[in-house]
Design an enzyme around this catalytic site. Sequence first.
Site, mmCIF file in Angstrom:
data_model
loop_
_atom_site.group_PDB
_atom_site.id
_atom_site.type_symbol
_atom_site.label_atom_id
_atom_site.label_comp_id
_atom_site.label_asym_id
_atom_site.label_seq_id
_atom_site.Cartn_x
_atom_site.Cartn_y
_atom_site.Cartn_z
ATOM 1 N N HIS A 1 52.593 29.858 39.130
ATOM 2 C CA HIS A 1 51.917 30.598 40.194
ATOM 3 C C HIS A 1 52.413 32.048 40.196
ATOM 4 C CE1 HIS A 1 51.270 31.159 44.823
ATOM 5 N NE2 HIS A 1 50.264 31.654 44.118
ATOM 6 N N HIS B 1 43.922 53.533 34.588
ATOM 7 C CA HIS B 1 44.156 52.896 33.283
ATOM 8 C C HIS B 1 45.658 52.868 32.995
ATOM 9 C CE1 HIS B 1 42.842 51.211 29.573
ATOM 10 N NE2 HIS B 1 43.305 52.183 28.817
#
Lengths: 123, 123, 123, 123, 123, 123, 123, 123, 123, 123
Positions: free
Chosen positions: E20, E90
């Site tokens: 998780h 980015h």
Amino acid sequence: MKKSGLLNPDLCYAIARLGHTDTWAVADCGLPIPEHVEIIDLALVFGIPTFEQVLNALKPEVVVEGAVIAEGAPERIREMVDTDVEVVTHEELKAQLAECAFVIRTGETTAYANVIFKSGVAF
Amino acid sequence: MKKSGLLNPDLCYAIARLGHTDTWAVADCGLPIPEHVEIIDLALVFGIPTFEQVLNALKPEVVVEGAVIAEGAPERIREMVDTDVEVVTHEELKAQLAECAFVIRTGETTAYANVIFKSGVAF
Amino acid sequence: MKKSGLLNPDLCYAIARLGHTDTWAVADCGLPIPEHVEIIDLALVFGIPTFEQVLNALKPEVVVEGAVIAEGAPERIREMVDTDVEVVTHEELKAQLAECAFVIRTGETTAYANVIFKSGVAF
Amino acid sequence: MKKSGLLNPDLCYAIARLGHTDTWAVADCGLPIPEHVEIIDLALVFGIPTFEQVLNALKPEVVVEGAVIAEGAPERIREMVDTDVEVVTHEELKAQLAECAFVIRTGETTAYANVIFKSGVAF
Amino acid sequence: MKKSGLLNPDLCYAIARLGHTDTWAVADCGLPIPEHVEIIDLALVFGIPTFEQVLNALKPEVVVEGAVIAEGAPERIREMVDTDVEVVTHEELKAQLAECAFVIRTGETTAYANVIFKSGVAF
Amino acid sequence: MKKSGLLNPDLCYAIARLGHTDTWAVADCGLPIPEHVEIIDLALVFGIPTFEQVLNALKPEVVVEGAVIAEGAPERIREMVDTDVEVVTHEELKAQLAECAFVIRTGETTAYANVIFKSGVAF
Amino acid sequence: MKKSGLLNPDLCYAIARLGHTDTWAVADCGLPIPEHVEIIDLALVFGIPTFEQVLNALKPEVVVEGAVIAEGAPERIREMVDTDVEVVTHEELKAQLAECAFVIRTGETTAYANVIFKSGVAF
Amino acid sequence: MKKSGLLNPDLCYAIARLGHTDTWAVADCGLPIPEHVEIIDLALVFGIPTFEQVLNALKPEVVVEGAVIAEGAPERIREMVDTDVEVVTHEELKAQLAECAFVIRTGETTAYANVIFKSGVAF
Amino acid sequence: MKKSGLLNPDLCYAIARLGHTDTWAVADCGLPIPEHVEIIDLALVFGIPTFEQVLNALKPEVVVEGAVIAEGAPERIREMVDTDVEVVTHEELKAQLAECAFVIRTGETTAYANVIFKSGVAF
Amino acid sequence: MKKSGLLNPDLCYAIARLGHTDTWAVADCGLPIPEHVEIIDLALVFGIPTFEQVLNALKPEVVVEGAVIAEGAPERIREMVDTDVEVVTHEELKAQLAECAFVIRTGETTAYANVIFKSGVAF
């Protein structure tokens, strides 16, 4: 085969690799050893081999110029170390353990039976 | 840490990996061991640890259903092996050594103190 | 073969390697485990094996002197841990996970069924 | 994380690598497994996980077109295998084991609870 | 062999290893990937396989609870991601890439077709 | 980055390593591949990538002077192979597979879509 | 075998692994290269192969969008680099070398014949 | 750095490892080389480096007492070999290749430009 | 075999890998060498080989443009070093040792017979 | 550090690993050594170290019960071997070399200065 002295290949290699001031240790079977430090594990079961047996096996083959021992170490262990001994806290000993070239794990079950040796020079 | 019994990690691993009929050996410090066979080397110096110390450490943790010993092996060694023992030539023992899952090298200096054990099954 | 107790070779090795104060964990199948920490992955499918099965398999073989559990952990999990338990945030538990010697991944699907154990000493 | 099905990474890898006619096995915890054969060891302690748990975990995810079982295998094990089953001697089964891509070791303690499966093809 | 779903062994392993909050990415064929991050390289030639083919292959097998995409990413890519999407620069995406458990390299030649997924939990 | 052609690093390496008469194969996703043969696994899911996509990606970059195909291979596959084709039994093809430098696994699900190519020489 | 272009497998692999903005270098035979940077060593003897031979072999196969060269580099070397060239100190070039994906060592003996290229993107 | 002579580390290592009667080869870029034989791959593109360049680099540094060449080898190649030359079939040459300590792959594109050298002794 | 000069393969490799300004050392048999630095260990017993023998073996094959020696080093050692010599404390020498590409361990037992060489450039 | 005797770690390890009847060799610098045999390479340049220096370093530390030497070996070499010596053809010696645990390569340039020793037992 080898005529005498230490028989354990890993131990023979590790000792031959030591340089002056490099440190190494003989430890009881419960000492926590940092993951990056080489462990030469001779422990079989509690008490075998003893701290003394391992130290006596090494003494004839190495040059030491000092040792470090933790405060709790019993006198019996300290007397086996026939070189200058500096007594430090157990935490400090564990910190110095991280700098050791290797640690020999014995079957010793005497608490604090851990000694760090500082290599001397043979010439 | 581990509560009791065998302390040596390599030994604990090797035993847990054994299957029924797999073989393994306890050897004196001079037995020639084929290169491809895993060696768990507990030898420190001559006599430490002894064949008996190692065997006694293992007995409580493994199931065996037979053993192989070489003709020259002294009675003292043979009596320690409380399972069916087949006596073979030293050459035959060395041949069977090549099939062992692992060999525990002790510091024993009793000639021919080499026993190959055949794993039994625990259910 | 091995007579009794833990059968998994990696697990037997990891436990034999533990020193006093070293930590290790039993985790549910969803816990994110840092890449550098050794994972002993026994998870088969959801629920197999359970947290309890793994913990019960380990209890007879290890000495612990404390445990750390995350706030969300259900009482059922906490009760299985028969040693002093410190409750921390889930983030703190994940931080301490990075110091563990190893993590055993179970198939447990109970949220927060993750316990870090601190090794005691057997002498 | 993975949504469902098999959770064990090694097992997921091994199954994805199977080609038509490749063989693999589910074994009890005492089967001797040749050294060169990959072992996916899920065994925790005797009985955990069971042969049935492992087989049921695998059935939904693999295509098989046959199985090989040893003469001694109990009917209970044989009934779990819902494909053509060839019964061979235990020695023959051990010989075929050497050709397996991998063997999953369970905690099963039912004697001869070892089945070799032959991969079918999914198209 | 495997009955259905993902066929690539490395990919099957990597997904089974996810916990998780662990992150992973599907990338176009030109994304610079930090050296320490595992690359599962499925790229054959420009356009094969496409970003969409890879994402559709993964969706049925993983639980995600969020995604990160770079500002330049075309709407077509964004729409394929049916979970909460955070848009970052980015540079930020490349920074988060360094934390990914793995990156799947596709043959996609759509600029900025790179998505980082955050694993959810399946229970 | 690479200007054109094959993008997969393992594939680029494997092709550059080929010498005259060395063999390599393009396989469907179910072909059993001997353990010692290098597998370049591009398979994602059934059908992706196709045999044709992989072959078309390779044709511009390699010199071949023959191919081997199994009897069951459909005409569609055979027509893609624009070099001399020898048809052999499926068993013979699997035997020759063991001599291949590498096998490219595709997602192809057309039965017997396996072709072994014999490298030609580019001078 | 490979039909044309680069023949060196390591070089073919390294180039296929490049992503947009990744850097790589072509160096003379005396450039000190940090230990962690991959070296593709094509140097045979002084002068073989030349910087120019290597660069000309690479130009058709890679996309670059900039280059970095050291102040001392001769015009002859600079002219071979048909992309934007940034001139830096030799120390700065050595610093940037540490970020390179790989360095190709040639036999060039022209001082400062070292150029770092920044990968462009092919779509 | 190295003052003169061979610059390639792998090549320098391989030559220093040679013993009397050990064999090694210089090959064109298309020779099929058995997988177990070490390849020192200096090939850049067709023609670079040439067979002659590599042989001339080696001659000053090695002692040879014979060579083996294949029937098809052109006179130009044969003349470069200033030691006794045995001419064998191409198949025989490939068979002897399997015994070589290493093969140096050049960019040579002259057919049959492959020579196996037999090490002499320097005293 | 090799015609002349250095015979040790590791040493031949290490020297061929040196670039301008890279450092390397010749050490007595007692110098502590950081774990991450490559050691080429030629030490047999005290005095074999000597510092001088090793240095004389290397001089004809390497270009150096400076050396570093510790204050305690005897004049005899210093005179062997025919390049600019900088004298530093023993601690500083040990610090610079950590940056060396490799250290050659001799059998020398002259205290402080340790010299770090800085590679020059051969063109 | 080590107090006395052999300093070379690889050599110390190899000797400690010897069992009764295991063989090992001291060789001149030109002996061809099979690839699978471990080589402990102490050769620096021709003549350093000599056969005699190496043998004298080993004698105090090993037990031998026989030696094998090739017909051409000079008397000077044979006299150094103070145990039963069997003289065999050079081919036979090379055949037995393949069974050695390790071979120590010296700088000796005396032809046929190669001796295989058979380990004795120290108890």
